[in-house]
Enzyme design. Structure first.
Site, PDB file in Angstrom:
ATOM      1  N   CYS A 104      -0.206   1.481   5.217  1.00  0.00           N
ATOM      2  CA  CYS A 104       1.025   1.319   6.003  1.00  0.00           C
ATOM      3  C   CYS A 104       2.218   1.918   5.271  1.00  0.00           C
ATOM      4  CB  CYS A 104       1.276  -0.158   6.297  1.00  0.00           C
ATOM      5  SG  CYS A 104      -0.002  -0.934   7.320  1.00  0.00           S
ATOM      6  N   CYS A 133       0.035  -3.508   2.822  1.00  0.00           N
ATOM      7  CA  CYS A 133      -1.007  -2.520   3.121  1.00  0.00           C
ATOM      8  C   CYS A 133      -0.617  -1.135   2.588  1.00  0.00           C
ATOM      9  CB  CYS A 133      -1.232  -2.472   4.632  1.00  0.00           C
ATOM     10  SG  CYS A 133      -2.218  -1.086   5.212  1.00  0.00           S
TER      11      CYS A 133
END
Length: 513
Positions: free
Chosen positions: A79, A76
């Site tokens: 992230c 991600c």
């Protein structure tokens, strides 16, 4: 077949009985020398990475009253961009160099890893990054449902930057933490909580980690040869009897029972054979300290840089914990076993040679456990002094964990006969030093561990633990501690006979088939 099964059971009982007897509590047991964890810089990953195999146990063992857990996915982009923000906050709370240690455990779980799918579902993770707040024990024993009212675990809904996350925490705790907070006014100051006996409990995790990594290195680096095979056996015998971790004692006993199967007397491993052997040891559940160890991270021995402390610190803690758990009659054999193990299996060439030179300089045999414990303490200080000079010249030391003479005056004033140090030499009160080691690294290290982490990890082994406990109770008699190792040594003679007989039976069965 029945006779073989009975014989194997008897042998295992004998080994475990020896370990239980030898590990019986002693008044001067369980001390070591080492340091506390300190993640340090942001890029040193202050947050602890957890997974489904250790999540519950780790959080149950946590000493902090609060925890923040970030659920993320490594693929991600958001992230990855968020990680530096999370690390800035984690740096304030995790580790020895933290500005506010002992208050909040900052952890992370990668939901993109298959092993963590059920764990992430348990906490209703529906987006990344996903942050939860609550008492560590609640994470360990419950799930999170956003529809449930009065849940002690709360969603952090406004933590997209380090500043906003810390503001949320401040509101929750009625505090005023700042990202600019520092642990030290002077980087050489002793941490405020360094004398807190509660902190030492985390050392046991690193003792397990060092034990497992040592075996892993032996297998992967093909360091075991026919000529040093016996020294490994002797060291494992010490671990069976004196390792502070019950799981490591049991794992060492299992390895010794199956030693000839894995390491024959004429064994010489190639790199490929070493990898296969490591797999075979794992497949047969001979993990020396449990299947989740090594975990891949350090707590008590974590440095502020990835290349500092870690394994070498953990190995020192292991050796110190062994020397203070032995009986007087075992002091010389333990000294020999430790020296031979480092000489044969520690792969840092300069450190290995230097340590063995100090071993070789010992002219008289050790008569008591106290003598050996103080010798290892003195040796460790000599190593630290040598490394202190080298690291200062080369700039390679850990800035937040500089090498120091141990214990420092702040921790043990009575250890110093005089506050004055002449030419770097300290006038030690060795009785006080030994008592300090007993108190600082004593029963707390093992007892707290049993009450938390061990209980959680061994729930699936209740039957085995119960049997082991029965053996321990039956074997707890007022006999000298040296008898434990003596029984273990005698047992391995019986093991050899048993396994030779078993190998013959296997060959006969092959012929029959």
């Amino acid at each position: 077949m029945a006779a073989a099964a009975v014989a194997r059971r008897v042998v295992l009982v004998l080994v475990l009985a020896a370990a239980s007897l030898a590990a019986a509590p002693r008044g001067a047991a369980a001390r070591s020398l080492g340091g506390r964890e300190g993640p340090g810089e942001v890029d040193a990953d202050a947050a602890v990475d957890l997974n489904a195999t250790n999540f519950d146990a780790f959080l149950k063992a946590s000493l902090e009253p609060w925890a923040v857990v970030e659920f993320f996915a490594h693929w991600c982009p958001a992230c990855r961009n968020y990680k530096p923000h999370y690390e800035k906050v984690a740096k304030l709370f995790n580790g020895r160099d933290a500005a506010h240690p002992g208050l909040i455990l900052m952890a992370r779980v990668d939901c993109a890893s298959k092993v963590n799918i059920d764990l992430c579902n348990r906490f209703s993770v529906d987006h990344y990054p996903f942050l939860l707040w609550g008492p560590p024990t609640k994470f360990a024993s419950a799930k999170w449902d956003p529809k449930q009212e009065n849940n002690e675990i709360k969603l952090i809904d406004d933590g997209r930057t380090a500043e906003r996350l810390l503001k949320w925490i401040n509101n929750q705790m009625k505090s005023s933490f700042s990202l600019e907070d520092k642990k030290y006014e002077n980087e050489n100051m002793l941490p405020k909580n360094a004398s807190d006996p509660e902190q030492i409990v985390q050392a046991i995790y690193d003792v397990e980690e060092a034990t497992a990594q040592a075996l892993q290195i032996i297998l992967e680096r093909k360091t075991i040869k026919p000529k040093n095979r016996d020294s490994l056996i002797r060291f494992l015998q010490i671990l069976v009897a004196r390792h502070p971790s019950k799981r490591c004692r049991r794992g060492s006993a299992e390895l010794l029972i199956n030693f000839d199967d894995h390491w024959s007397s004429n064994l010489s491993l190639s790199s490929q054979e070493g990898s296969k052997l490591l797999e075979s040891v794992a497949e047969e559940n001979h993990w020396i300290c449990g299947k989740e160890v090594p975990r891949g991270y350090w707590l008590f021995c974590r440095g502020s840089k990835s290349e500092t402390r870690g394994f070498s610190c953990g190995l020192w803690v292991l050796m110190h914990s062994l020397t203070v758990r032995i009986g007087d009659g075992e002091s010389q054999s333990t000294f020999t076993s430790i020296c031979d193990f480092i000489h044969n299996f520690f792969i840092c060439e300069e450190c290995r040679k230097h340590f063995y030179e100090m071993c070789s300089s010992v002219s008289a045999p050790f008569r008591t456990a106290r003598e050996l414990s103080l010798w290892l303490w003195s040796t460790h200080n000599k190593v630290n002094m040598r490394l202190m000079k080298e690291e200062k010249d080369m700039g390679t030391g850990d800035p937040l964990f500089p090498k120091v003479t141990w214990p420092p005056n702040q921790l043990c004033p009575s250890c110093y006969r005089s506050s004055k140090v002449t030419d770097g030499a300290v006038d030690w009160n060795e009785d006080a030093v030994y008592q300090f080691l007993v108190n600082y690294y004593g029963k707390k290290l093992v007892s707290s561990y049993k009450e938390t982490y061990m209980e959680s990890l061994q729930q699936q082994e209740k039957k085995i633990v119960s049997e082991d406990s029965s053996i321990s109770n039956a074997a707890s008699v007022p006999i000298g501690a040296a008898l434990g190792v003596a029984i273990a040594s005698c047992t391995f003679g019986a093991l050899a006979c048993f396994w030779r007989a078993q190998q013959k039976n296997r060959k006969q069965r092959k012929n029959w088939n």
